[in-house]
Design a protein around this motif. Structure first.
Motif, PDB file in Angstrom:
ATOM      1  N   ARG B  16      -0.408  10.848   1.402  1.00 44.79           N
ATOM      2  CA  ARG B  16       0.894   9.188   1.016  1.00 44.79           C
ATOM      3  C   ARG B  16       0.901   8.200   1.532  1.00 44.79           C
ATOM      4  N   ARG B  17       0.429   9.587   3.229  1.00 41.29           N
ATOM      5  CA  ARG B  17       0.712   8.035   4.701  1.00 41.29           C
ATOM      6  C   ARG B  17      -0.362   6.534   4.266  1.00 41.29           C
ATOM      7  N   ALA B  20       0.033   4.532   1.975  1.00 40.71           N
ATOM      8  CA  ALA B  20       1.492   3.292   2.218  1.00 40.71           C
ATOM      9  C   ALA B  20       0.743   2.555   2.956  1.00 40.71           C
ATOM     10  N   LYS B  21      -0.265   3.586   4.341  1.00 45.03           N
ATOM     11  CA  LYS B  21      -1.064   1.796   4.944  1.00 45.03           C
ATOM     12  C   LYS B  21      -1.555   0.767   3.899  1.00 45.03           C
ATOM     13  N   THR B  24       0.860  -1.691   3.436  1.00 43.20           N
ATOM     14  CA  THR B  24       0.731  -2.229   3.712  1.00 43.20           C
ATOM     15  C   THR B  24      -0.592  -3.182   4.379  1.00 43.20           C
ATOM     16  N   SER B  99      10.543  13.189  -4.991  1.00 44.86           N
ATOM     17  CA  SER B  99       8.904  14.425  -6.045  1.00 44.86           C
ATOM     18  C   SER B  99       7.789  13.863  -5.539  1.00 44.86           C
ATOM     19  N   ASP B 100       6.470  15.034  -5.450  1.00 45.33           N
ATOM     20  CA  ASP B 100       5.363  14.158  -5.250  1.00 45.33           C
ATOM     21  C   ASP B 100       4.479  13.425  -5.994  1.00 45.33           C
ATOM     22  N   VAL B 102       6.204  10.891  -7.642  1.00 41.01           N
ATOM     23  CA  VAL B 102       6.436   8.925  -7.590  1.00 41.01           C
ATOM     24  C   VAL B 102       6.737   9.424  -6.663  1.00 41.01           C
ATOM     25  N   PHE B 103       6.358   8.152  -6.451  1.00 39.05           N
ATOM     26  CA  PHE B 103       6.021   6.931  -5.558  1.00 39.05           C
ATOM     27  C   PHE B 103       6.174   5.134  -4.993  1.00 39.05           C
ATOM     28  N   VAL B 104       7.304   5.129  -4.828  1.00 38.57           N
ATOM     29  CA  VAL B 104       8.148   4.067  -5.197  1.00 38.57           C
ATOM     30  C   VAL B 104       8.116   2.613  -3.254  1.00 38.57           C
ATOM     31  N   ARG B 105       7.448   1.925  -3.830  1.00 36.37           N
ATOM     32  CA  ARG B 105       7.489   0.964  -2.611  1.00 36.37           C
ATOM     33  C   ARG B 105       8.088  -0.397  -3.065  1.00 36.37           C
TER      34      ARG B 105
END
Lengths: 146, 292
Positions: B16-17, B20-21, B24, B99-100, B102-105
């Motif tokens: 996930r890190r 996320a990067k 960006t 939860s693993d 779900v990913f919200v940005r």
């Protein structure tokens, strides 16, 4: 900067957090507000997924000495050492030294002004540019003293 | 220097890190590591305050119940004055942070016209490549004529609420004609049924009109039905041309906004040194010279 403003634990008072969020927004930052009652795990996940540069923790419940160190530990575990963490709310003077030692870089109690927080962030940016330690997992020692 | 291909590889494996990067990097205008990306997405649009984020929160819960994964790109406006933004969508999605699956940005518009940014396309592609099954774009609170969501979403859901005006509001053209599904949220409030009836009636002359659902993010009413409908909805064929058109316009907006001379030209127009037509001519000529 991208900044997460979070309310850890059981604490229903978020007027302060909202005022800070707005002041940071007016200072040109992108602020993600988490809403109330987040666990340290949730806060760390938000900081990660949002790829935030900084995290502001607001607590008025008296559980700061448990919740803030927990967030600090989890951030390090997740490799988010670069994230700058600051705190606000009701945090007695006697408890502050311990939090600074855990990598918290500033604590803004009652009477702090919003411009002071923006000044702090300006110094943070300056330190980042110069590669001086300022993140939660970086060498402790420096903290904001106004 | 960001190694986008490497980040993508790590993100594919569930890091996930790295995801996320990578998002960006794309948000800041970086080149997508995917040459031929694909990815279907669901656009949720509608006026401010009708409950788009809360509804997405409930949809997330339902998808999780079904064992599916969800990624949300939630867009909120940037301040035209300070450039800052208060991104408050995820606070309405109660179970989004634990939860693993779900990913919200949260994303700020950074004052991109149309309220949606060009970088959404590569972001959707990357999320799809990393295996996220349901990809949702939440637009900024939008007005009647804001159709930019078509550029990025395969299926468009228009969310509205009760007491949003009389039937003439529903008769007006614009985003309502682009909707594949219309949801009247806050069905626990009175007049929701009336609002749904007004919209159904307004659309009844069309040959193929979207279904109108009632939902409540408060009680959970209608959420299952919406999910079931989303599973069978197909993107209309006519949509493709509109999508290409909106994408092109969006990309053009980005080129203009990223142009180095933009700020200088604005100052010169402000000082009365040049006219708007002259500025346009200069931008055109600049683009020509930079090509050669």
């Amino acid at each position: 900067m991208r900044i997460v403003i979070a309310k850890p634990g059981l604490d229903g008072h978020d007027r302060g957090a909202k005022v800070i969020a707005r002041a940071l927004r007016d200072g040109g930052n992108e602020v993600i507000y988490t809403g109330l009652r987040r666990t340290p795990e949730e806060i760390v996940r938000i900081v990660n997924d949002e790829d935030a540069d900084a995290l502001g923790l607001s607590t008025l419940s008296g559980a700061h000495d448990v919740l803030i160190p927990k967030v600090s530990t989890l951030l390090r575990q997740e490799g988010l050492n670069h994230v700058v963490v600051f705190a606000g709310g009701i945090i007695p003077m006697d408890d502050r030294e311990d939090l600074y030692n855990k990598g918290i870089r500033a604590i803004f109690g009652p009477g702090s002004t919003t411009s002071e927080i923006l000044d702090f962030l300006e110094v943070v940016v300056e330190r980042k540019v110069r590669n001086k330690p300022v993140g939660i997992g970086e060498e402790s020692g420096w903290c904001w003293d106004g | 220097m960001v190694d986008a291909a490497n980040l993508l590889e790590e993100a594919r494996q569930g890091n996930r890190r790295s995801l996320a990067k990578l998002l960006t990097y794309l948000e800041e205008g970086g080149k997508s590591p995917l040459e031929y990306g694909r990815g279907k997405s669901l656009g949720i649009t509608g006026p401010p305050g009708v409950g788009k984020s809360s509804l997405i929160g409930k949809l997330i819960d339902e998808w999780l119940n079904l064992g599916e994964t969800v990624a949300v790109l939630a867009v909120d406006p940037s301040s035209p004055i300070s450039g800052g933004a208060l991104l408050g969508d995820r606070m309405r999605m109660v179970n989004a942070d634990s939860s693993d699956s779900v990913f919200v940005r949260s994303l700020a518009t950074r004052n991109h016209p149309g309220g949606l940014m060009n970088c959404l396309t590569p972001m959707i592609e990357v999320l799809s490549e990393c295996g996220w099954e349901n990809i949702v774009i939440e637009t900024v609170g939008s007005g009647q004529s804001e159709t930019r969501v078509v550029a990025f979403a395969d299926i468009v859901v228009l969310v509205d609420g009760p007491d949003r005006g009389d039937i003439i509001q529903a008769e007006k053209s614009g985003i309502i004609e682009m909707a594949d599904l219309i949801v009247i949220n806050k069905s626990d409030l009175k007049n929701a049924q009336k609002a749904a009836d007004s919209i159904r009636s307004a659309l009844s002359f069309n040959e193929e009109s979207p279904k109108v659902f009632l939902s409540s993010a408060h009680t959970g009413e209608g959420i299952k039905e919406i999910i079931n409908e989303l599973k069978i909805l197909q993107s209309p064929l006519i949509r493709n041309r509109m999508r290409v058109r909106e994408r092109l316009i969006s990309a053009w907006d980005s080129v203009l906004l990223e142009s180095e001379s933009l700020e200088i030209l604005i100052s010169e127009i402000e000082d009365g040194k040049i006219s708007i037509s002259e500025a346009i001519e200069m931008i055109r000529n600049h683009n020509k010279t930079s090509k050669s």
